[in-house]
Design a protein around this motif. Structure first.
Motif, PDB file in Angstrom:
ATOM      1  N   GLY A   8       0.042  -0.286  -8.914  1.00 14.71           N
ATOM      2  CA  GLY A   8      -1.160   0.181  -9.611  1.00 14.71           C
ATOM      3  C   GLY A   8      -2.414   0.035  -8.772  1.00 14.71           C
ATOM      4  O   GLY A   8      -3.268   0.931  -8.751  1.00 14.71           O
ATOM      5  N   SER A   9      -2.523  -1.077  -8.051  1.00  8.40           N
ATOM      6  CA  SER A   9      -3.713  -1.264  -7.215  1.00  8.40           C
ATOM      7  C   SER A   9      -3.768  -0.221  -6.103  1.00  8.40           C
ATOM      8  O   SER A   9      -4.828   0.339  -5.827  1.00  8.40           O
ATOM      9  N   TYR A  10      -2.632   0.093  -5.501  1.00  6.30           N
ATOM     10  CA  TYR A  10      -2.628   1.100  -4.436  1.00  6.30           C
ATOM     11  C   TYR A  10      -2.887   2.497  -4.973  1.00  6.30           C
ATOM     12  O   TYR A  10      -3.540   3.317  -4.310  1.00  6.30           O
ATOM     13  N   VAL A  11      -2.421   2.789  -6.167  1.00  7.03           N
ATOM     14  CA  VAL A  11      -2.700   4.086  -6.780  1.00  7.03           C
ATOM     15  C   VAL A  11      -4.202   4.220  -7.047  1.00  7.03           C
ATOM     16  O   VAL A  11      -4.798   5.268  -6.786  1.00  7.03           O
ATOM     17  N   ILE A  12      -4.816   3.152  -7.510  1.00  3.05           N
ATOM     18  CA  ILE A  12      -6.269   3.175  -7.723  1.00  3.05           C
ATOM     19  C   ILE A  12      -6.982   3.402  -6.402  1.00  3.05           C
ATOM     20  O   ILE A  12      -7.889   4.239  -6.309  1.00  3.05           O
ATOM     21  N   TYR A  13      -6.589   2.669  -5.361  1.00  3.58           N
ATOM     22  CA  TYR A  13      -7.262   2.820  -4.066  1.00  3.58           C
ATOM     23  C   TYR A  13      -7.134   4.245  -3.553  1.00  3.58           C
ATOM     24  O   TYR A  13      -8.085   4.817  -3.021  1.00  3.58           O
ATOM     25  N   ARG A  14      -5.962   4.835  -3.725  1.00  5.80           N
ATOM     26  CA  ARG A  14      -5.762   6.218  -3.257  1.00  5.80           C
ATOM     27  C   ARG A  14      -6.599   7.186  -4.082  1.00  5.80           C
ATOM     28  O   ARG A  14      -7.159   8.140  -3.556  1.00  5.80           O
ATOM     29  N   SER A  15      -6.722   6.946  -5.374  1.00  8.00           N
ATOM     30  CA  SER A  15      -7.447   7.875  -6.236  1.00  8.00           C
ATOM     31  C   SER A  15      -8.950   7.862  -5.972  1.00  8.00           C
ATOM     32  O   SER A  15      -9.630   8.851  -6.233  1.00  8.00           O
ATOM     33  N   ILE A  16      -9.485   6.768  -5.461  1.00  8.64           N
ATOM     34  CA  ILE A  16     -10.932   6.697  -5.224  1.00  8.64           C
ATOM     35  C   ILE A  16     -11.307   7.033  -3.785  1.00  8.64           C
ATOM     36  O   ILE A  16     -12.494   7.104  -3.477  1.00  8.64           O
ATOM     37  N   ALA A  17     -10.321   7.275  -2.943  1.00  8.85           N
ATOM     38  CA  ALA A  17     -10.611   7.600  -1.545  1.00  8.85           C
ATOM     39  C   ALA A  17     -11.470   8.863  -1.481  1.00  8.85           C
ATOM     40  O   ALA A  17     -11.161   9.879  -2.095  1.00  8.85           O
ATOM     41  N   GLY A  18     -12.567   8.787  -0.774  1.00  8.99           N
ATOM     42  CA  GLY A  18     -13.449   9.934  -0.609  1.00  8.99           C
ATOM     43  C   GLY A  18     -14.585  10.006  -1.615  1.00  8.99           C
ATOM     44  O   GLY A  18     -15.486  10.826  -1.463  1.00  8.99           O
ATOM     45  N   PHE A  19     -14.552   9.191  -2.654  1.00 13.87           N
ATOM     46  CA  PHE A  19     -15.646   9.173  -3.629  1.00 13.87           C
ATOM     47  C   PHE A  19     -16.813   8.377  -3.054  1.00 13.87           C
ATOM     48  O   PHE A  19     -16.616   7.437  -2.289  1.00 13.87           O
ATOM     49  N   PRO A  20     -18.037   8.702  -3.433  1.00 14.13           N
ATOM     50  CA  PRO A  20     -19.173   7.865  -3.043  1.00 14.13           C
ATOM     51  C   PRO A  20     -19.007   6.452  -3.616  1.00 14.13           C
ATOM     52  O   PRO A  20     -18.478   6.278  -4.716  1.00 14.13           O
ATOM     53  N   ALA A  21     -19.468   5.459  -2.887  1.00 17.35           N
ATOM     54  CA  ALA A  21     -19.266   4.054  -3.262  1.00 17.35           C
ATOM     55  C   ALA A  21     -19.792   3.738  -4.658  1.00 17.35           C
ATOM     56  O   ALA A  21     -19.193   2.946  -5.371  1.00 17.35           O
ATOM     57  N   ARG A  22     -20.877   4.357  -5.069  1.00 19.20           N
ATOM     58  CA  ARG A  22     -21.432   4.019  -6.390  1.00 19.20           C
ATOM     59  C   ARG A  22     -20.487   4.388  -7.527  1.00 19.20           C
ATOM     60  O   ARG A  22     -20.576   3.853  -8.615  1.00 19.20           O
ATOM     61  N   TYR A  23     -19.564   5.299  -7.265  1.00 16.91           N
ATOM     62  CA  TYR A  23     -18.587   5.691  -8.284  1.00 16.91           C
ATOM     63  C   TYR A  23     -17.316   4.856  -8.231  1.00 16.91           C
ATOM     64  O   TYR A  23     -16.671   4.659  -9.243  1.00 16.91           O
ATOM     65  N   TRP A  24     -16.934   4.420  -7.046  1.00 12.90           N
ATOM     66  CA  TRP A  24     -15.633   3.758  -6.957  1.00 12.90           C
ATOM     67  C   TRP A  24     -15.670   2.253  -7.038  1.00 12.90           C
ATOM     68  O   TRP A  24     -14.621   1.624  -7.163  1.00 12.90           O
ATOM     69  N   TRP A  25     -16.829   1.630  -7.006  1.00 16.24           N
ATOM     70  CA  TRP A  25     -16.873   0.168  -7.076  1.00 16.24           C
ATOM     71  C   TRP A  25     -16.159  -0.403  -8.296  1.00 16.24           C
ATOM     72  O   TRP A  25     -15.384  -1.352  -8.173  1.00 16.24           O
ATOM     73  N   PRO A  26     -16.379   0.138  -9.508  1.00 18.81           N
ATOM     74  CA  PRO A  26     -15.666  -0.418 -10.673  1.00 18.81           C
ATOM     75  C   PRO A  26     -14.139  -0.254 -10.551  1.00 18.81           C
ATOM     76  O   PRO A  26     -13.389  -1.173 -10.884  1.00 18.81           O
ATOM     77  N   LEU A  27     -13.707   0.888 -10.068  1.00 10.59           N
ATOM     78  CA  LEU A  27     -12.267   1.089  -9.897  1.00 10.59           C
ATOM     79  C   LEU A  27     -11.715   0.210  -8.782  1.00 10.59           C
ATOM     80  O   LEU A  27     -10.603  -0.308  -8.885  1.00 10.59           O
ATOM     81  N   PHE A  28     -12.492   0.038  -7.732  1.00 13.69           N
ATOM     82  CA  PHE A  28     -12.071  -0.846  -6.647  1.00 13.69           C
ATOM     83  C   PHE A  28     -11.891  -2.267  -7.181  1.00 13.69           C
ATOM     84  O   PHE A  28     -10.925  -2.958  -6.866  1.00 13.69           O
ATOM     85  N   GLY A  29     -12.821  -2.708  -8.019  1.00 16.55           N
ATOM     86  CA  GLY A  29     -12.705  -4.027  -8.649  1.00 16.55           C
ATOM     87  C   GLY A  29     -11.456  -4.122  -9.509  1.00 16.55           C
ATOM     88  O   GLY A  29     -10.771  -5.150  -9.519  1.00 16.55           O
ATOM     89  N   ALA A  30     -11.136  -3.048 -10.222  1.00 23.90           N
ATOM     90  CA  ALA A  30      -9.908  -3.032 -11.033  1.00 23.90           C
ATOM     91  C   ALA A  30      -8.682  -3.141 -10.137  1.00 23.90           C
ATOM     92  O   ALA A  30      -7.717  -3.849 -10.465  1.00 23.90           O
ATOM     93  N   GLY A  31      -8.707  -2.457  -8.998  1.00 19.51           N
ATOM     94  CA  GLY A  31      -7.598  -2.555  -8.047  1.00 19.51           C
ATOM     95  C   GLY A  31      -7.443  -3.967  -7.510  1.00 19.51           C
ATOM     96  O   GLY A  31      -6.323  -4.476  -7.381  1.00 19.51           O
ATOM     97  N   LEU A  32      -8.560  -4.607  -7.204  1.00 24.01           N
ATOM     98  CA  LEU A  32      -8.511  -5.999  -6.746  1.00 24.01           C
ATOM     99  C   LEU A  32      -7.955  -6.915  -7.827  1.00 24.01           C
ATOM    100  O   LEU A  32      -7.165  -7.822  -7.542  1.00 24.01           O
ATOM    101  N   ALA A  33      -8.359  -6.670  -9.071  1.00 22.04           N
ATOM    102  CA  ALA A  33      -7.857  -7.483 -10.179  1.00 22.04           C
ATOM    103  C   ALA A  33      -6.344  -7.308 -10.336  1.00 22.04           C
ATOM    104  O   ALA A  33      -5.618  -8.291 -10.539  1.00 22.04           O
TER     105      ALA A  33
END
Length: 98
Positions: A6-31
């Motif tokens: 799940g964490s890797y799927v999240i990381y792949r899904s946010i690749a290419g998005f501006p950082a202001r959009y992916w920070w919450p999802l990145f945090g979810a991936g870390l969790a």
């Protein structure tokens, strides 16, 4: 293992998005990764590490390949499938050899 995938799927899904959009999802991936690590540590208390890690790796490897194909449209060619099977069989042999 599912938390790891799940964490890797999240990381792949946010690749290419501006950082202001992916920070919450990145945090979810870390969790998810943290939960995965916690559960893995608990698992190796009862399952030998020499069996748990290869099994975990093979299952994660296979599931990520399938999800990448289904969700992200990545190609999984017959040669890739053969390679996947060879890796999984090799890991199984190494993990369960007497």
């Amino acid at each position: 293992m599912l938390f790891n995938v799940g964490s890797y799927v999240i990381y792949r899904s946010i690749a290419g998005f501006p950082a202001r959009y992916w920070w919450p999802l990145f945090g979810a991936g870390l969790a998810l990764g943290a939960v995965n690590a916690l559960l893995f540590v608990r698992a190796i208390v009862v399952v030998p590490l020499s069996v748990a890690y290869p099994a975990f790796s093979a299952a994660s490897f296979a599931l990520i390949a399938v999800i990448a194909t289904a969700v992200f449209g990545e190609k999984l060619l017959p040669l890739n499938i053969v390679g996947l099977v060879v890796v999984i069989v090799g890991i199984a042999l190494a993990a369960y050899a007497p």
